[in-house]
Scaffold this active site. Structure first.
Site, mmCIF file in Angstrom:
data_model
loop_
_atom_site.group_PDB
_atom_site.id
_atom_site.type_symbol
_atom_site.label_atom_id
_atom_site.label_comp_id
_atom_site.label_asym_id
_atom_site.label_seq_id
_atom_site.Cartn_x
_atom_site.Cartn_y
_atom_site.Cartn_z
ATOM 1 N N LYS A 108 12.832 18.473 -70.427
ATOM 2 C CA LYS A 108 11.811 17.779 -71.216
ATOM 3 C C LYS A 108 10.588 17.542 -70.327
ATOM 4 O O LYS A 108 10.541 16.597 -69.539
ATOM 5 C CB LYS A 108 12.364 16.454 -71.730
ATOM 6 C CG LYS A 108 13.567 16.617 -72.671
ATOM 7 C CD LYS A 108 14.080 15.268 -73.142
ATOM 8 C CE LYS A 108 15.329 15.404 -74.002
ATOM 9 N NZ LYS A 108 15.111 16.138 -75.265
ATOM 10 N N CYS B 209 11.421 15.034 -67.481
ATOM 11 C CA CYS B 209 11.189 15.505 -66.116
ATOM 12 C C CYS B 209 12.424 15.269 -65.249
ATOM 13 O O CYS B 209 12.467 14.349 -64.439
ATOM 14 C CB CYS B 209 9.975 14.848 -65.489
ATOM 15 S SG CYS B 209 9.485 15.669 -63.952
ATOM 16 N N ASP C 131 9.738 15.957 -76.163
ATOM 17 C CA ASP C 131 10.913 15.269 -75.628
ATOM 18 C C ASP C 131 11.904 14.822 -76.694
ATOM 19 O O ASP C 131 13.093 14.662 -76.411
ATOM 20 C CB ASP C 131 10.479 14.025 -74.822
ATOM 21 C CG ASP C 131 9.679 14.382 -73.591
ATOM 22 O OD1 ASP C 131 9.600 15.571 -73.248
ATOM 23 O OD2 ASP C 131 9.118 13.452 -72.954
ATOM 24 N N CYS D 298 9.214 22.498 -63.417
ATOM 25 C CA CYS D 298 9.395 21.259 -62.688
ATOM 26 C C CYS D 298 8.685 21.398 -61.351
ATOM 27 O O CYS D 298 9.178 22.099 -60.454
ATOM 28 C CB CYS D 298 10.890 20.999 -62.484
ATOM 29 S SG CYS D 298 11.232 19.326 -61.958
ATOM 30 N N GLY E 53 2.306 16.362 -76.844
ATOM 31 C CA GLY E 53 2.588 17.266 -77.958
ATOM 32 C C GLY E 53 1.685 17.034 -79.150
ATOM 33 O O GLY E 53 1.135 17.982 -79.723
#
Length: 422
Positions: free
Chosen positions: A326, A160, A318, A362, A15
């Site tokens: 996340k 994840c 996150d 995912c 990020g």
């Protein structure tokens, strides 16, 4: 000496780097500081493959200096406390750093004391976690000779969310290759009610679970590990149940009940995601939710990512309390929203029209050479890439998606995302 910047970014992860690069791509003269103590930057999505012996750990690591955008001031230090009324961040070694705008993106931390006995269990050679040391996971798989192979995850939010089951699918295939599958019971225990919450990916994964003969245990929340007896204690969390019940005829995994709501499952190898939380300096700050289910996580508007009280503060990644997974893919959609909002506030002191709709993805590796790409947004609504979907059904296991995971996504990460170009 007091330091001041137009934008201060906490965190040199996905990020922080991506947002800094995008801001500088808009205006190369912008004065930006990134506060980050680490010397290395890791591409963590590949750690699942490392844990299965399908990727080299050293390929996931680069020097932080090599990904830090040119034109950014890198403050190699720890953020300690925030003073939002003074628009300042305090650091361990470099004193106070003030800002016009603040972006908080430090990721999350592993809470190794969140499960009793976890810290001690990780010191043994039969307990591993891709979240901490994926190379150890592969050693554990190589040394496994059969018995209960238990895979689990905590009730806390985790990064994840699919990672704990991905390594399980790969491990099951590895056990076939190593000749121990017939002597092995593969168990997946999750606090959740289903293997995956979004259709049609849920249906595909349920078929994978059946094909691989996995014992799926839902509503199992781990709270204690006994590394001497090699047992994991689970609270059974399903409501309106009279208590735990075991079908003795099918109890090949040798689990037993203690009290009314505790299952105890023995293991010969154990892989788990540790409990996770926001970093302490965020938890203890005015930026965190003070009460409720999101306590400790950063309090931001789920569409604009602006802090609910401090309007020149944004959260990213996150650390935020957002009702979505996340992942790095989520950050890829969040970063442009934060960038657009800050640029618009600098120009007209108002937010832009950009909104984050909760997108996350995912990449669910279901075996060596097989993957499902689950993409979704808020409220568990499927949100698959329209271009990719023209060529394949991403809810089905595909070799092409495995190639994307192993080769395409790492390339895009280092060469596009880290440069602020996607």
């Amino acid at each position: 000496m007091k330091q001041h910047y137009q934008v201060v970014i906490i965190g040199g992860g996905t990020g922080g780097i991506m947002t800094a690069a995008q801001l500088l791509n808009h205006d190369s003269s912008m004065k930006i500081a990134v506060i980050e103590p680490a010397e290395s930057h890791f591409y963590q999505p590949a750690w699942t493959l490392v844990g299965a012996g399908a990727y080299e750990m050293q390929k996931t690591e680069r020097k932080m200096s090599s990904v830090m955008p040119s034109g950014v001031t890198w403050i190699k230090d720890y953020a300690t406390t925030f003073e939002p009324e003074n628009n300042a961040v305090n650091t361990r070694e470099n004193g106070s750093v003030s800002y016009d705008y603040l972006i908080v993106s430090p990721g999350l931390q592993m809470d190794l004391d969140g499960i009793e006995g976890l810290r001690e269990a990780l010191q043994t050679e039969s307990v591993c976690s891709n979240y901490i040391d994926p190379e150890k996971t592969y050693r554990v798989l190589q040394n496994f000779k059969g018995g209960n192979a238990l895979f689990t995850q905590p009730a806390t939010p985790i990064k994840c969310g699919g990672a704990p089951q991905k390594i399980m699918y790969l491990a099951e295939e590895y056990f076939k290759k190593s000749g121990v599958r017939d002597q092995t019971e593969v168990i997946f225990a999750t606090p959740g009610s289903v293997i995956f919450g979004v259709q049609p990916f849920k249906q595909t994964l349920e078929e994978v679970i059946r094909r691989k003969r996995v014992h799926l245990k839902t509503f199992y929340s781990p709270y204690k590990i006994d590394p001497v007896k090699k047992e994991v204690y689970f609270k059974y969390t399903k409501q309106d149940e009279g208590g735990c019940v075991i079908n003795e005829d099918e109890n090949v995994i040798r689990e037993h009940i203690e009290g009314e709501m505790t299952f105890v499952v023995p293991y010969d190898m154990l892989h788990l995601a540790p409990p996770q939380s926001a970093p302490d300096f965020v938890k203890q700050s005015p930026f965190a939710h003070q009460e409720g289910p999101s306590k400790g996580w950063m309090d931001v508007d789920k569409f604009t990512l602006q802090h609910s009280h401090y309007k020149n503060v944004f959260g990213l990644g996150d650390v935020c309390a957002l009702p979505t997974a996340k992942t790095g893919a989520a950050i890829r959609k969040q970063a442009p929203v934060v960038v657009d909002n800050i640029l618009e506030m600098m120009k007209d002191n108002k937010l832009s029209d950009s909104v984050y709709e909760g997108y996350s993805s995912c990449p669910l590796v279901t075996g060596y050479g097989k993957m499902v790409l689950a993409e979704f947004k808020y409220d568990n609504v499927r949100d698959s890439d329209p271009l990719l979907s023209k060529f394949m059904d991403t809810s089905k296991e595909k070799w092409a998606l495995w190639v994307l995971k192993k080769h395409g996504l790492p390339y895009l990460y280092w060469n596009r995302m880290m440069k602020g170009r996607m």
